[in-house]
Design a protein around this motif. Structure first.
Motif, PDB file in Angstrom:
ATOM      1  N   SER A  31       0.829  -1.221   0.000  1.00 37.65           N
ATOM      2  CA  SER A  31       0.000   0.000   0.000  1.00 37.65           C
ATOM      3  C   SER A  31       0.855   1.260   0.000  1.00 37.65           C
ATOM      4  N   TYR A  33       1.462   2.891   2.468  1.00 39.45           N
ATOM      5  CA  TYR A  33       0.793   3.772   3.435  1.00 39.45           C
ATOM      6  C   TYR A  33       1.302   3.371   4.814  1.00 39.45           C
ATOM      7  N   VAL A  35       1.741   3.536   8.859  1.00 36.43           N
ATOM      8  CA  VAL A  35       0.975   3.893  10.059  1.00 36.43           C
ATOM      9  C   VAL A  35       1.805   3.568  11.295  1.00 36.43           C
ATOM     10  N   ASN A  51       2.213  -0.844  10.991  1.00 33.82           N
ATOM     11  CA  ASN A  51       1.518  -1.829  10.161  1.00 33.82           C
ATOM     12  C   ASN A  51       2.545  -2.779   9.545  1.00 33.82           C
ATOM     13  N   GLU A  53       2.556  -5.500   6.519  1.00 33.42           N
ATOM     14  CA  GLU A  53       1.792  -6.043   5.390  1.00 33.42           C
ATOM     15  C   GLU A  53       2.342  -7.398   4.946  1.00 33.42           C
ATOM     16  N   THR A  60      -2.372  -8.701   6.538  1.00 33.00           N
ATOM     17  CA  THR A  60      -1.786  -7.464   7.084  1.00 33.00           C
ATOM     18  C   THR A  60      -2.256  -7.202   8.505  1.00 33.00           C
ATOM     19  N   CYS A  62      -2.595  -4.189  11.335  1.00 34.41           N
ATOM     20  CA  CYS A  62      -2.562  -2.729  11.491  1.00 34.41           C
ATOM     21  C   CYS A  62      -1.604  -2.326  12.611  1.00 34.41           C
ATOM     22  N   ALA A  63      -1.158  -1.080  12.538  1.00 35.39           N
ATOM     23  CA  ALA A  63      -0.246  -0.533  13.549  1.00 35.39           C
ATOM     24  C   ALA A  63      -0.852  -0.604  14.959  1.00 35.39           C
ATOM     25  N   GLU A  64      -2.131  -0.299  15.043  1.00 35.29           N
ATOM     26  CA  GLU A  64      -2.783  -0.259  16.360  1.00 35.29           C
ATOM     27  C   GLU A  64      -2.791  -1.637  16.995  1.00 35.29           C
ATOM     28  N   TYR A  97      -7.546   7.440  11.324  1.00 35.79           N
ATOM     29  CA  TYR A  97      -8.480   6.859  12.302  1.00 35.79           C
ATOM     30  C   TYR A  97      -8.292   5.354  12.366  1.00 35.79           C
ATOM     31  N   PRO A  98      -8.434   4.771  13.557  1.00 41.27           N
ATOM     32  CA  PRO A  98      -8.292   3.312  13.654  1.00 41.27           C
ATOM     33  C   PRO A  98      -9.423   2.604  12.926  1.00 41.27           C
ATOM     34  N   CYS A  99      -9.108   1.511  12.263  1.00 42.12           N
ATOM     35  CA  CYS A  99     -10.146   0.763  11.540  1.00 42.12           C
ATOM     36  C   CYS A  99     -11.077   0.077  12.536  1.00 42.12           C
TER      37      CYS A  99
HETATM   38  N1  THU Z   1      -3.770   0.455   8.498  1.00 48.56           N
HETATM   39  C1  THU Z   1      -3.367   0.544   9.791  1.00 48.56           C
HETATM   40  O1  THU Z   1      -2.224   0.239  10.134  1.00 48.56           O
HETATM   41  N2  THU Z   1      -4.282   0.966  10.703  1.00 48.56           N
HETATM   42  C2  THU Z   1      -5.580   1.282  10.424  1.00 48.56           C
HETATM   43  O2  THU Z   1      -6.353   1.572  11.327  1.00 48.56           O
HETATM   44  C3  THU Z   1      -6.044   1.260   9.039  1.00 48.56           C
HETATM   45  C4  THU Z   1      -5.086   0.776   8.019  1.00 48.56           C
HETATM   46  C5  THU Z   1      -2.798  -0.022   7.511  1.00 48.56           C
HETATM   47  C6  THU Z   1      -3.117  -1.341   6.896  1.00 48.56           C
HETATM   48  C7  THU Z   1      -2.389  -1.267   5.590  1.00 48.56           C
HETATM   49  O3  THU Z   1      -1.050  -1.710   5.771  1.00 48.56           O
HETATM   50  C8  THU Z   1      -2.357   0.207   5.241  1.00 48.56           C
HETATM   51  O4  THU Z   1      -2.713   0.895   6.430  1.00 48.56           O
HETATM   52  C9  THU Z   1      -3.302   0.600   4.132  1.00 48.56           C
HETATM   53  O5  THU Z   1      -4.571   0.143   4.392  1.00 48.56           O
END
Ligand code: THU
Length: 144
Positions: A31, A33, A35, A51, A53, A60, A62-64, A97-99
């Motif tokens: 991604s 992206y 975090v 995060n 992946e 994957t 997430c960072a949280e 924002y956290p997913c």
């Molecule tokens: N991601 C997070 O680490 N935390 C979130 O709350 C949403 C998404 C990461 C997952 C993935 O590696 C990247 O952001 C793009 O979705």
């Protein structure tokens, strides 16, 4: 640091700085992206995560959740607050924002105050604060 409402401005900025450092560790070749998250527990310990992946994208983490699993696997059961930063490689451009999955996982580890403070940040000076209960009302739970 027993009462999570007592976190002062200095601690909030420190938490955001730790999230920014953790973001540098993100493994996000797909991604692109990045975090970072940092959480503080009642003793004042801070745990961070990024995060992670995978070529099989759905694996994957997430960072949280990385930060939560690190804290819980080291014996912690309560989170007072969490800071989150995110954005494409070049910059922290968004309030990340956290997913939904991370919100639900976090809800398992409420502190005595009953709520967790969430800081979505672009920098230590630029952040928005929420309560977890605002971000995920009507939690799923199992009656014991
Ligand atoms: N991601 C997070 O680490 N935390 C979130 O709350 C949403 C998404 C990461 C997952 C993935 O590696 C990247 O952001 C793009 O979705």
């Amino acid at each position: 640091m027993g009462d999570n409402m007592s976190l002062n401005e200095k601690v909030i900025k420190l938490l955001i700085e730790e999230a920014i450092k953790a973001r540098d560790m993100a493994y996000a070749p797909y991604s692109k992206y990045l975090v970072g998250a940092a959480l503080i527990v009642p003793s004042g310990n801070i745990y961070t995560g990024c995060n992670v992946e995978n070529a099989s994208y759905g694996l994957t983490n997430c960072a949280e959740r990385t930060a939560i699993f690190k804290a819980v696997s080291e014996g912690q059961r309560h989170v007072d607050a969490m800071a989150i930063v995110g954005g494409p490689i070049e910059e922290i451009s968004d309030y990340a924002y956290p997913c939904g999955a991370c919100r639900q996982v976090l809800s398992e580890f409420l502190p005595e105050s009953g709520d967790i403070r969430i800081f979505v940040a672009k920098s230590p000076e630029d952040y928005k604060e929420y309560k977890l209960s605002e971000l995920i009302p009507n939690l799923f739970f199992i009656t014991k």
